[in-house]
Design a protein around this motif. Structure first.
Motif, PDB file in Angstrom:
ATOM      1  N   ALA A   1      -2.003  -4.604  -7.152  1.00 54.68           N
ATOM      2  CA  ALA A   1      -1.904  -3.193  -7.323  1.00 54.68           C
ATOM      3  C   ALA A   1      -1.748  -2.479  -8.393  1.00 54.68           C
ATOM      4  O   ALA A   1      -1.842  -1.149  -8.681  1.00 54.68           O
TER       5      ALA A   1
ATOM      6  N   LYS B   1       0.995   3.463  -3.324  1.00 53.01           N
ATOM      7  CA  LYS B   1      -0.186   3.616  -3.865  1.00 53.01           C
ATOM      8  C   LYS B   1      -0.285   5.071  -4.708  1.00 53.01           C
ATOM      9  O   LYS B   1      -0.713   5.365  -5.734  1.00 53.01           O
TER      10      LYS B   1
ATOM     11  N   ASN C   1       0.789  -1.249  -0.166  1.00 53.69           N
ATOM     12  CA  ASN C   1      -0.103  -0.065  -0.171  1.00 53.69           C
ATOM     13  C   ASN C   1       0.970   1.377  -0.104  1.00 53.69           C
ATOM     14  O   ASN C   1       0.362   2.216  -0.496  1.00 53.69           O
TER      15      ASN C   1
ATOM     16  N   LEU D   1       2.032   4.787  -7.794  1.00 60.44           N
ATOM     17  CA  LEU D   1       1.222   4.124  -8.855  1.00 60.44           C
ATOM     18  C   LEU D   1       0.298   5.235  -9.376  1.00 60.44           C
ATOM     19  O   LEU D   1       0.350   5.032 -10.772  1.00 60.44           O
ATOM     20  N   ALA D   2      -0.313   5.873  -8.608  1.00 58.83           N
ATOM     21  CA  ALA D   2      -1.582   6.887  -9.155  1.00 58.83           C
ATOM     22  C   ALA D   2      -0.799   8.040 -10.074  1.00 58.83           C
ATOM     23  O   ALA D   2      -1.023   8.208 -11.030  1.00 58.83           O
TER      24      ALA D   2
END
Length: 481
Positions: free
Chosen positions: A317, A268, A265, A271-272
């Motif tokens: 993910a 995140k 996590n 990745l965005a």
């Protein structure tokens, strides 16, 4: 050799250790948020100076990689890099792969040179290759010369890294950081961007650079802060963004499903940010414990279970490829294979590869907050084809071994079959004589050749429902089609 016949076992739950039941409904179609899988999501990273030895002196290397290709139809991606890429100088006149001097054969060199044949050797690999080059020494002309040889000789070249874990440049006494005076994320970002432009324009190649390559946890160091500094021209030369990750800790903590989910996590935001550029995001270098691993963690079966769950969670993910690092030959607790022996984590990587092979999408069915994991892999038509069930309760090998029954709903067909990733306990080590298997399959010490007798378990599906019991510190790949 792996025998061609199958031993089919009809699963009788009362025979196995009894435990609680967890219930999961498998979506009949891939959810809208399901991640799209790479054809070969499980990759291997080789320390720069050790790469030639792995491919010329270690018998198992080609076979271990070939085993994955046999499963997926695609050779696993490899990356060549690490700390020693920033100690390596290109020597166009050298006929050797690498040249260095060390006091002990298991030492990593403080400095080394490499010749054009290094790239020729990398070019022989049937799969894609990422090559890491030196930025720390601040000799961009030398790095561009090496990059040109890589581009010219390597038809399999996927990307080039410009420096490895630059946040440590000051600690390592690297000239590029010492000259800058202050070395922080903005300074490194400016340096990366300048080098990306210089190398990209010199080679006249867009989509060339694997950028980022930090190890410290985001957001201070990471793709999000780097991307914020890049204009459209710089981004055009970037192939993908990468981060490194070594969770560490005890084997029970490492293999914890909730812990694995929490660890993934942290990426995140990166990745965005990468998604806004249209570029992929990968774990360019990773393994259980940094520095070659820890002897009481990295070679254990618990680390194999971590390997499996970790790469599945990463793929879920949206992390496209996960490159597991292999360091100094002969001194590498987390390595999947070496000069003589197999490592238990190879089995976890193999199970994950098998689970995702032929899949187009992956989705976690569980919330990632307990000890129990369920993943669904879907085909191109978004129909579920495989499941992965994981019981991360720790079993040390003493006392009663618990179990968990996974009650599944939403299944189609009359039967579901499964292959177990199993060992006597989470503490089992293949390199010291312990037995690890996946569906009865084993891999020979020193050669990586398949052996064993295939064991396939089957249960009836009644009204869309079926149950599988998974022991503590064990996992299973379930086939629905």
């Amino acid at each position: 050799m792996f025998l061609s016949f199958k031993q089919v076992v009809w699963l009788l739950l009362p025979v196995l250790a009894q435990g609680a039941t967890v219930n999961y409904t498998i979506p009949a179609s891939a959810p809208s948020g399901a991640a799209t899988l790479d054809p070969a999501p499980v990759g291997v990273s080789f320390e720069f100076f050790a790469f030639p030895s792995y491919f010329t002196n270690v018998t198992a290397t080609n076979q271990c990689l070939k085993n994955f290709e046999t499963v997926t139809g695609t050779w696993p991606p490899i990356r060549i890099g690490g700390t020693t890429q920033d100690r390596a100088k290109y020597d166009a006149s050298s006929s050797a792969y690498v040249v260095y001097t060390v006091a002990n054969p298991t030492d990593a060199p403080a400095n080394l040179t490499f010749g054009p044949s290094f790239m020729s050797l990398a070019a022989t690999y049937p799969g894609t290759v990422v090559v890491g080059l030196n930025r720390g020494k601040d000799d961009i002309a030398n790095t561009i010369a090496a990059a040109k040889v890589a581009k010219d000789r390597m038809k399999n070249l996927l990307a080039i890294e410009l420096g490895n874990e630059p946040e440590y440049y000051t600690k390592d006494g690297q000239p590029i950081a010492l000259k800058a005076g202050t070395w922080d994320p903005p300074t490194d970002a400016a340096s990366q961007n300048n080098w990306i432009l210089s190398v990209g324009t010199s080679l006249n190649s867009k989509n060339l650079i694997q950028a980022g390559n930090h190890n410290e946890a985001p957001p201070k160091w990471g793709a999000e802060e780097l991307i914020a500094t890049q204009n459209a021209t710089v981004k055009s030369y970037v192939h993908n963004y990468a981060h490194h990750n070594y969770p560490g800790g005890s084997v029970s903590g490492l293999m914890s499903h909730a812990g694995i989910s929490s660890n993934i996590n942290i990426f995140k935001a990166d990745l965005a940010a990468a998604a806004t550029t249209g570029k992929e995001y990968v774990l360019g270098e990773t393994n259980s414990v940094s520095g070659g691993g820890a002897k009481d963690v990295s070679p254990l079966f618990g680390a194999a279970l971590w390997t499996m769950d970790y790469v599945l969670r990463a793929s879920n993910a949206g992390i496209k490829r996960t490159y597991f690092h292999h360091g100094t030959v002969g001194l590498c607790y987390y390595c999947w294979w070496g000069r003589y022996s197999m490592g238990a984590p190879y089995y976890g990587a193999y199970a994950a590869t098998e689970a995702m092979a032929g899949g187009k999408y992956i989705s976690a069915v569980d919330a990632g907050t307990t000890s129990y994991a369920v993943y669904a892999v879907y085909d191109e038509a978004k129909k579920p084809i495989k499941l992965v069930l994981y019981n991360s309760d720790f079993y040390s090998g003493s006392g009663t071994r618990g179990s968990q029954t996974f009650a599944l709903d939403g299944l189609t067909g009359a039967t579901a079959t499964g292959r177990r990733l199993t060992a006597a306990s989470a503490s089992t080590r293949v390199d010291t004589g312990g037995v690890v298997s996946f569906g009865g399959k084993t891999f020979a010490q020193g050669t990586c050749v398949e052996g064993g007798s295939e064991v396939v378990e089957s249960v009836n599906v009644v009204g869309g429902k079926a149950s599988f019991t998974v022991l503590a510190s064990e996992a299973m790949v379930v086939y629905l089609q």
